[in-house]
Design a protein around this motif. Structure first.
Motif, PDB file in Angstrom:
ATOM      1  N   ASP A  60       0.804  -1.221   0.000  1.00 31.27           N
ATOM      2  CA  ASP A  60       0.000   0.000   0.000  1.00 31.27           C
ATOM      3  C   ASP A  60       0.839   1.275   0.000  1.00 31.27           C
ATOM      4  O   ASP A  60       0.325   2.374   0.118  1.00 31.27           O
ATOM      5  N   GLY A  93      -7.849   1.703   9.066  1.00 35.27           N
ATOM      6  CA  GLY A  93      -8.333   1.963   7.708  1.00 35.27           C
ATOM      7  C   GLY A  93      -7.473   1.293   6.658  1.00 35.27           C
ATOM      8  O   GLY A  93      -7.987   0.774   5.657  1.00 35.27           O
ATOM      9  N   ARG A  94      -6.150   1.298   6.872  1.00 31.84           N
ATOM     10  CA  ARG A  94      -5.254   0.613   5.942  1.00 31.84           C
ATOM     11  C   ARG A  94      -5.585  -0.872   5.863  1.00 31.84           C
ATOM     12  O   ARG A  94      -5.623  -1.459   4.774  1.00 31.84           O
ATOM     13  N   ALA A  96      -8.460  -2.362   6.563  1.00 31.60           N
ATOM     14  CA  ALA A  96      -9.763  -2.557   5.917  1.00 31.60           C
ATOM     15  C   ALA A  96      -9.645  -2.446   4.406  1.00 31.60           C
ATOM     16  O   ALA A  96     -10.226  -3.244   3.655  1.00 31.60           O
ATOM     17  N   ARG A  97      -8.904  -1.458   3.939  1.00 26.51           N
ATOM     18  CA  ARG A  97      -8.743  -1.290   2.498  1.00 26.51           C
ATOM     19  C   ARG A  97      -7.934  -2.435   1.886  1.00 26.51           C
ATOM     20  O   ARG A  97      -8.245  -2.922   0.793  1.00 26.51           O
ATOM     21  N   SER A 137     -10.112  -5.623   1.881  1.00 21.62           N
ATOM     22  CA  SER A 137     -11.283  -5.540   0.998  1.00 21.62           C
ATOM     23  C   SER A 137     -10.934  -6.030  -0.409  1.00 21.62           C
ATOM     24  O   SER A 137     -11.806  -6.522  -1.138  1.00 21.62           O
ATOM     25  N   GLU A 146     -13.512   4.649  10.663  1.00 18.74           N
ATOM     26  CA  GLU A 146     -12.807   4.372   9.407  1.00 18.74           C
ATOM     27  C   GLU A 146     -13.343   3.116   8.732  1.00 18.74           C
ATOM     28  O   GLU A 146     -13.493   3.073   7.503  1.00 18.74           O
ATOM     29  N   PHE A 147     -13.621   2.079   9.514  1.00 21.81           N
ATOM     30  CA  PHE A 147     -14.143   0.841   8.937  1.00 21.81           C
ATOM     31  C   PHE A 147     -15.471   1.114   8.225  1.00 21.81           C
ATOM     32  O   PHE A 147     -15.701   0.641   7.112  1.00 21.81           O
ATOM     33  N   ASN A 202     -16.422   3.814   6.887  1.00 25.34           N
ATOM     34  CA  ASN A 202     -16.175   4.576   5.668  1.00 25.34           C
ATOM     35  C   ASN A 202     -15.682   3.689   4.529  1.00 25.34           C
ATOM     36  O   ASN A 202     -15.867   4.020   3.361  1.00 25.34           O
ATOM     37  N   VAL A 203     -15.048   2.570   4.873  1.00 25.48           N
ATOM     38  CA  VAL A 203     -14.464   1.691   3.856  1.00 25.48           C
ATOM     39  C   VAL A 203     -15.449   0.643   3.368  1.00 25.48           C
ATOM     40  O   VAL A 203     -15.561   0.368   2.174  1.00 25.48           O
ATOM     41  N   THR A 204     -16.216   0.031   4.299  1.00 28.87           N
ATOM     42  CA  THR A 204     -17.040  -1.112   3.907  1.00 28.87           C
ATOM     43  C   THR A 204     -18.137  -1.371   4.930  1.00 28.87           C
ATOM     44  O   THR A 204     -18.210  -0.713   5.968  1.00 28.87           O
ATOM     45  N   GLU A 239     -20.275  10.564   3.747  1.00 26.55           N
ATOM     46  CA  GLU A 239     -18.978  11.182   3.456  1.00 26.55           C
ATOM     47  C   GLU A 239     -19.031  12.621   3.952  1.00 26.55           C
ATOM     48  O   GLU A 239     -19.905  13.391   3.558  1.00 26.55           O
TER      49      GLU A 239
END
Length: 560
Positions: free
Chosen positions: A293, A362-363, A365-366, A369, A412-413, A415-417, A461
């Motif tokens: 990442d 967040g990293r 989760a992304r 995903s 953050e989670f 926001n991601v999914t 958002e």
């Protein structure tokens, strides 16, 4: 100049370097921290951190946020039981788990004695009796969360024999056993708190060798008994943290290929015999997931970051039985218990409010995903273990300092999914919501409780870039009324954040007298249980429209 010491340093030189590093002395670091960094050959990072903090203090600029609810853009709907928790199998049966920290270690005044070798890891453990799942305080506080998923698993579960016949014998190849009464008590607990149940099953040398295929002789016991008792298994992971293979309790010589064989057999057996049970997996702790990442610092897999393990692709590529839900584990790093032998995985307390540290959730989760989209497209993603640090949590896990990370992860989670985050644990070790045995609530308990009471399932958002002093998240109101609930985390330890409110709101500000305090405050009042375990008042205060100043190191919910 890069300073890196590979040999012992004279006391004169150590003291001299400390004396001339005025920026370091003015930072939050102590001389003890300085020596600890020196031992880790990490003095450059230490000095850089001192300069960074000094620059912040000199600059002293306030972060400004203007809330514009009319411009919010809907991102998604999330699972109403997103905030859930894990119960370690060792709590169910009684067994060894991480030793509790001392009061001095929790307060940061006493250094945790370094571990010399991973071979001595048993010295970090202690015996705990089985949890009293009938305890009125435990049930009352867990029920306050409302409907939630309860995961009963952990490495202990992989090697647990189900002695539902009452033989009193732990067969060879198993490490521990669970009685019928112990399991029925857990089922009753889940019912009492209005929860749903996720488990993992045994897969060890006692059940089969590596060459032999998995068989359902043990799984059938726990599935059948649960259904007979009136609470069928709602969801299942085949095993806990399979990436570590033998290290997680699998048969001797077990390979990823054999895991894929057995996972397919198990999933097919579940679908045939218990079709209403969700199949969750692979419960990965892929240490390489964050390697691509672009960020300098990896981690996120806890102990999986620093021990030999296989990848998510190794666990899933070629499997024929599809998952209903994709799962992974997230830990920000390694606790002090293991820091001396795994230094690259450990974060210091002074880093626990920084952007790189808070960005880890967040990293993760992304990163995961992407695997979800390959192996379980369109499905929810569950973090079936989540905590500040693998190895039982850091010394500050039970204090206010970890609240910022916990709430930031939920924001953050979302926001991601969409999915579920299982906090590890409900009442075991230092990262538990509740203290073991006494079940007294810790700061993270009240923070998670406020999240479940205030933040609804529609995620927006905000238009605010995540930055120091401004971690801003927005959801619908949990009470179903028109409006929005903001969560603003001011993670700066030195500067206020200025918020422009467009209209009157109800404010809930979390803080503490010190970052490592074991008592959290809501709008300036201590959050402590009252007589007969009554919860403290969790009411907000009216906040008029206009300018609002949020103090450093605070978390504020604003209901508009």
């Amino acid at each position: 100049m890069r300073l890196k010491y590979k040999k012992p340093i004279a006391v004169r030189k150590v003291l001299g370097l400390w004396k001339h590093c005025e920026y370091v002395q003015k930072s939050m670091y102590s001389f003890g921290d300085y020596l600890y960094c020196l031992k880790r050959n990490d003095i450059v990072q230490f000095i850089k951190m001192g300069f960074y903090i000094e620059r912040k203090r000199n600059k002293a600029m306030k972060t400004n946020i203007t809330l514009q609810p009319e411009k919010l853009v809907k991102l998604r709907e999330v699972n109403p039981m997103m905030m859930s928790y894990n119960v370690e199998m060792t709590e169910v049966t009684g067994g060894t788990f991480w030793k509790e920290y001392t009061p001095g270690q929790i307060a940061g005044t006493e250094q945790f004695p370094p571990l010399k070798s991973l071979a001595d890891i048993s010295n970090l453990m202690q015996w705990y009796n089985a949890i009293d799942s009938k305890n009125p305080r435990l049930r009352k506080l867990a029920k306050e969360f409302g409907p939630a998923w309860v995961r009963v698993s952990g490495t202990w579960a992989t090697k647990t024999y189900y002695d539902f016949e009452g033989t009193g014998i732990t067969p060879e190849g198993y490490q521990n056993r669970m009685t019928k009464e112990q399991w029925l008590n857990i089922l009753d607990f889940v019912d009492a708190v209005g929860g749903k149940l996720l488990i993992s099953v045994a897969n060890c040398q006692g059940l089969h060798s590596a060459e032999e295929p998995w068989n359902p002789s043990q799984a059938e016991k726990i599935f059948a008994l649960s259904k007979e008792h009136g609470h069928a298994i709602d969801a299942v992971e085949f095993t806990n943290e399979p990436n570590m293979m033998e290290g997680t309790g699998f048969p001797k010589g077990y390979t990823p290929e054999q895991f894929r064989r057995d996972q397919d057999l198990f999933h097919k057996w579940v679908r045939t015999n218990y079709p209403d049970t969700l199949i969750v997996g692979p419960c990965t702790t892929d240490s390489g997931a964050l390697a691509t990442d672009g960020e300098e610092r990896g981690a996120g897999a806890g102990i999986g970051d620093v021990v030999q393990s296989c990848s998510t692709d190794d666990l899933m590529k070629g499997c024929t039985e599809k998952l209903d839900v994709f799962s992974y584990h997230y830990y920000n790093g390694i606790s002090e218990r293991l820091a001396s032998v795994m230094p690259k995985g450990h974060w210091m307390a002074e880093e626990a409010t920084t952007e790189p540290y808070l960005a880890m959730a967040g990293r993760c989760a992304r990163a995961f995903s992407k695997f979800r989209d390959i192996y379980c497209p369109g499905a929810e993603m569950w973090v079936t273990e989540s905590g500040d640090a693998g190895g039982g949590g850091d010394t500050w896990a039970s204090t206010y300092l970890d609240v910022l990370r916990t709430l930031n992860e939920l924001g953050e989670f979302s926001n991601v999914t969409n999915g579920v985050v299982f906090h590890n644990t409900l009442a075991s070790s230092d990262y538990g919501f509740l203290q073991h045995s006494t079940f007294m609530p810790r700061p993270n308990y009240f923070a998670a409780l406020l999240w479940t009471r205030l933040m609804g399932t529609t995620v927006y958002e905000t238009g605010e870039q995540i930055r120091e002093g401004a971690h801003v998240f927005a959801h619908s109101r949990k009470d179903g009324k028109e409006g929005v609930c903001y969560l603003i985390i001011n993670n700066s330890t030195t500067d206020e954040t200025l918020v422009e409110l467009p209209k009157e709101a109800v404010r809930y500000t979390l803080s503490a007298e010190s970052l490592r305090s074991s008592v959290m405050q809501l709008n300036g009042k201590d959050l402590l249980l009252g007589e007969n375990d009554t919860l403290p008042e969790l009411d907000g205060v009216q906040q008029p429209a206009g300018s609002l100043s949020l103090a450093p190191a605070t978390c504020t919910f604003l209901v508009l």
